[in-house]
Design a protein around this motif. Structure first.
Motif, PDB file in Angstrom:
ATOM      1  N   CYS A 250      47.784  66.558  62.128  1.00  0.00           N
ATOM      2  CA  CYS A 250      48.219  65.344  61.490  1.00  0.00           C
ATOM      3  C   CYS A 250      47.257  64.921  60.329  1.00  0.00           C
ATOM      4  N   SER A 251      47.648  64.566  59.142  1.00  0.00           N
ATOM      5  CA  SER A 251      46.642  63.921  58.197  1.00  0.00           C
ATOM      6  C   SER A 251      46.210  62.442  58.391  1.00  0.00           C
ATOM      7  N   ASN A 252      46.989  61.781  59.154  1.00  0.00           N
ATOM      8  CA  ASN A 252      46.987  60.448  59.392  1.00  0.00           C
ATOM      9  C   ASN A 252      46.934  59.666  60.909  1.00  0.00           C
TER      10      ASN A 252
ATOM     11  N   CYS B 175      53.225  66.427  60.172  1.00  0.00           N
ATOM     12  CA  CYS B 175      53.742  66.195  61.228  1.00  0.00           C
ATOM     13  C   CYS B 175      55.561  66.802  60.683  1.00  0.00           C
TER      14      CYS B 175
ATOM     15  N   CYS C  49      50.992  60.779  63.262  1.00  0.00           N
ATOM     16  CA  CYS C  49      51.894  59.643  62.591  1.00  0.00           C
ATOM     17  C   CYS C  49      53.174  59.852  62.692  1.00  0.00           C
ATOM     18  N   GLY C  50      53.877  61.248  62.787  1.00  0.00           N
ATOM     19  CA  GLY C  50      55.110  61.528  62.505  1.00  0.00           C
ATOM     20  C   GLY C  50      55.779  61.396  61.344  1.00  0.00           C
ATOM     21  N   LYS C  51      54.880  60.998  60.158  1.00  0.00           N
ATOM     22  CA  LYS C  51      55.454  60.794  58.812  1.00  0.00           C
ATOM     23  C   LYS C  51      54.961  61.789  57.973  1.00  0.00           C
ATOM     24  N   CYS C  52      53.576  62.382  58.112  1.00  0.00           N
ATOM     25  CA  CYS C  52      53.120  63.051  57.027  1.00  0.00           C
ATOM     26  C   CYS C  52      53.367  64.536  56.859  1.00  0.00           C
TER      27      CYS C  52
HETATM   28 ZN   LIG Z   1      51.023  62.918  60.643  1.00  0.00          ZN
END
Ligand SMILES: [Zn+2]
Length: 320
Positions: free
Chosen positions: A48-50, A64, A58-61
């Motif tokens: 994950c990048s964030n 993910c 994060c589940g969003k990048c």
């Molecule tokens: Zn992520």
């Protein structure tokens, strides 16, 4: 948080030194499902990048969103179904593919590449040997994770080159809290019977009414009516009913010897009564019979005949 609460301290320990994380790690412990979930989240988080301040993904990048099946820097090693579709084993060709995968540059600039081998007891000796060099001298930024139930099922040459991380069961309080938080309060009384594992209990909660059907008969001791033995007791398989008989008769034995209890705390009065009426020698030989049946119960055997004979033997434990 995509791991179980009782895994959090291990999670935090792993991230104490994220930069110098050992490149080969073996995760082992009580329940495969729990270990695999943990390692899934760990891989996701490292790509994950964030990640958040607890190091969860994060589940969003983009990383993910790729998920575990499509991420170009993540490889889940599995059996070679193309060449060997009859076996669940991970053989040497899968191990060689792994090596090639790690030698490619990562998709993300300076990003990590991760290989996960779930249920690594499936590795053949050839595949294990083929992985040794990769484990010893991996390319930069590469991580290899193994999951296994019993560490003894891996070659010592593999285990000695990896960091070993034990993922244990929850404590009784953690287990109870988990049941409450997941709206399974009504299952708390059954924790002991399911080895204090809330996950095992939730997965198998459908079987609880059947357990009651069987126990209602077992409680009768010498008065058990063999006519009431129902074919449906075998709905969950012969191993299932043998396991239940083992726990129940062991509880009677334990009570006979030490007045202790283990699996059925709520039934302790009945268990005590049964223990008083039980013949110790027959109780001991009953344990032996159940162990023997369990050894072959998964094979092609006549389940009904076996069930009938263990129930006849059960009745004989008690003397009028
Ligand atoms: Zn992520």
């Amino acid at each position: 948080m995509n791991i179980y609460p009782w895994q959090l301290s291990t999670w935090n320990e792993i991230f104490l030194n994220k930069v110098k994380m050992p490149h080969a790690q073996i995760f082992y412990g009580y329940k495969t499902q729990e270990i695999n979930k943990f390692v899934n989240e760990l891989s996701k988080s490292l790509l994950c990048s964030n990640p958040d301040d607890q190091n969860f993904s994060c589940g969003k990048c983009q990383n993910c969103l790729w998920g575990k099946t499509n991420h170009p820097d993540l490889k889940i090693v599995d059996s070679d179904l193309e060449n060997d579709n009859n076996s669940n084993l991970i053989n040497i060709s899968s191990a060689r593919d792994t090596k090639k995968f790690l030698e490619l540059t990562s998709h993300q600039k300076n990003g990590k590449k991760i290989v996960v081998i779930f249920d690594a007891e499936r590795l053949t000796v050839g595949a294990s040997n083929a992985l040794l060099k990769t484990i010893e001298e991996p390319p930069d930024n590469c991580l290899i994770f193994f999951t296994v139930k019993d560490i003894a099922d891996l070659l010592p040459t593999i285990t000695s080159r990896c960091r070993l991380i034990s993922l244990s069961k929850p404590s009784i309080n953690e287990a109870k809290n988990f049941l409450v938080k997941t709206d399974n309060d009504d299952l708390i009384d059954y924790l002991e019977l399911f080895n204090n594992s809330p996950i095992e209990l939730i997965n198998e909660k459908e079987s609880i009414s059947q357990i009651h059907n069987v126990l209602d008969e077992l409680k009768k001791g010498e008065k058990i009516d063999l006519i009431n033995i129902n074919k449906s007791w075998l709905d969950n398989g012969l191993v299932w009913i043998i396991n239940l008989l083992q726990k129940w008769s062991y509880e009677v034995l334990l009570n006979k010897i030490s007045q202790g209890h283990n699996y059925f705390p709520k039934e302790k009065n009945i268990i005590h009564q049964l223990a008083l009426n039980a013949d110790l020698g027959k109780l001991l030989s009953y344990q032996k019979t159940l162990n023997e049946i369990k050894m072959y119960a998964q094979k092609q055997v006549n389940k009904e005949i076996n069930l009938n004979s263990v129930m006849i033997e059960y009745k004989k434990i008690f003397v009028e």
